[in-house]
Write an enzyme that holds these catalytic residues in place. Sequence first.
Site, mmCIF file in Angstrom:
data_model
loop_
_atom_site.group_PDB
_atom_site.id
_atom_site.type_symbol
_atom_site.label_atom_id
_atom_site.label_comp_id
_atom_site.label_asym_id
_atom_site.label_seq_id
_atom_site.Cartn_x
_atom_site.Cartn_y
_atom_site.Cartn_z
ATOM 1 C CE LYS A 1 14.796 28.240 8.791
ATOM 2 N NZ LYS A 1 15.400 28.327 10.114
ATOM 3 N NE ARG B 1 11.966 23.406 13.499
ATOM 4 C CZ ARG B 1 11.304 24.055 12.553
ATOM 5 N NH1 ARG B 1 11.924 24.454 11.453
ATOM 6 N NH2 ARG B 1 10.021 24.312 12.695
HETATM 7 N N1 PMM Z 1 13.293 27.625 12.075
HETATM 8 C C1 PMM Z 1 11.971 27.811 12.006
HETATM 9 C C2 PMM Z 1 11.132 27.453 13.075
HETATM 10 N N2 PMM Z 1 11.634 26.879 14.186
HETATM 11 N N3 PMM Z 1 13.483 26.101 15.394
HETATM 12 C C3 PMM Z 1 14.799 25.909 15.519
HETATM 13 N N4 PMM Z 1 15.304 25.376 16.632
HETATM 14 N N5 PMM Z 1 15.662 26.249 14.506
HETATM 15 C C4 PMM Z 1 15.228 26.824 13.353
HETATM 16 O O1 PMM Z 1 16.072 27.137 12.494
HETATM 17 C C5 PMM Z 1 13.831 27.061 13.202
HETATM 18 C C6 PMM Z 1 12.972 26.664 14.273
HETATM 19 C C7 PMM Z 1 11.376 28.442 10.791
HETATM 20 O O2 PMM Z 1 11.158 27.486 9.798
HETATM 21 P P1 PMM Z 1 9.719 26.809 9.461
HETATM 22 O O3 PMM Z 1 8.781 27.945 9.141
HETATM 23 O O4 PMM Z 1 9.999 25.923 8.311
HETATM 24 O O5 PMM Z 1 9.218 26.044 10.641
#
Ligand code: PMM
Length: 268
Positions: free
Chosen positions: A204, A244
């Site tokens: 991020k 994650r």
């Molecule tokens: N961040 C993203 C998408 N889904 N779900 C949870 N539970 N926690 C998060 O911090 C989160 C998520 C955005 O990141 P990406 O674009 O790399 O998927």
Amino acid sequence: MGILNVTPDSFSDGGRYLGYDDAISHALKMTADGADIIDVGGESTRPGAQRVDAATEIDRVVPVVEALSSRGVTVSVDTMRAAVARAAIDAGARIVNDVSGGLADPDMASVLASSSATWILMHWRGHSADMQKLAHYDDVVADVKAELEDRVEAATEAGVDADRLVIDPGIGFAKTAEHNWTLQAHLAEFVALGYPVLFGSSRKSYLGRLLAESDEKARPPAGRDVATAATSLLAFEAGAWGVRVHDIQSTFDVRAVWNRTRAESADD
Ligand code: PMM
């Protein structure tokens, strides 16, 4: 938890796994590297992202959920939509990762109440197109905790067992870099709420900004995995249930070091 974005526009891996074969082989590689759960998402939630319709989201995620579940992989579906969650659960998903914590779709709670799936409730204040305008807190830790507790209460009132809930502070969602660092430093307070905590910092922008070569030039997402592994180690130390992440191997290695060190301190 390994991230599988079946989207053309996610900030780090957008477009790479939109094709079915690429998605499946990447997911299987992540499980071989040690991921316990594969989180399949069909809608980008990066800041400024525009929404896709439910049919497109279902078309993207369901075949992948079905293929992975039938191979014995534990799948979560990253969606804010009840219809997508329902279709993914029917295709074998065991977890619904709802970045809106149930706020985006009023039907989500009843889908979860009528299933046995786990529900990840992330802290969220609004859709990606304008969420950064909502990044105002009196005390970010207290406010995010209180808003998550409200989501837990709404979920249990709707009939979802408390032991099927996971909470997540929502790094980067209606948060400035400063907010993200404060939440990171106080993650143990979320663990103390008594629910399993998921932490999502992978690649991020607050990490990119920390590692910036200059004020204008953040470190690109592909160069943020070592920093992500460091945040994962901090999350494990704070008692997080899961992280994650995009890169499984570095997470696995950090986890192995952490487990081994813990085993040693338990022997003392
Ligand atoms: N961040 C993203 C998408 N889904 N779900 C949870 N539970 N926690 C998060 O911090 C989160 C998520 C955005 O990141 P990406 O674009 O790399 O998927």
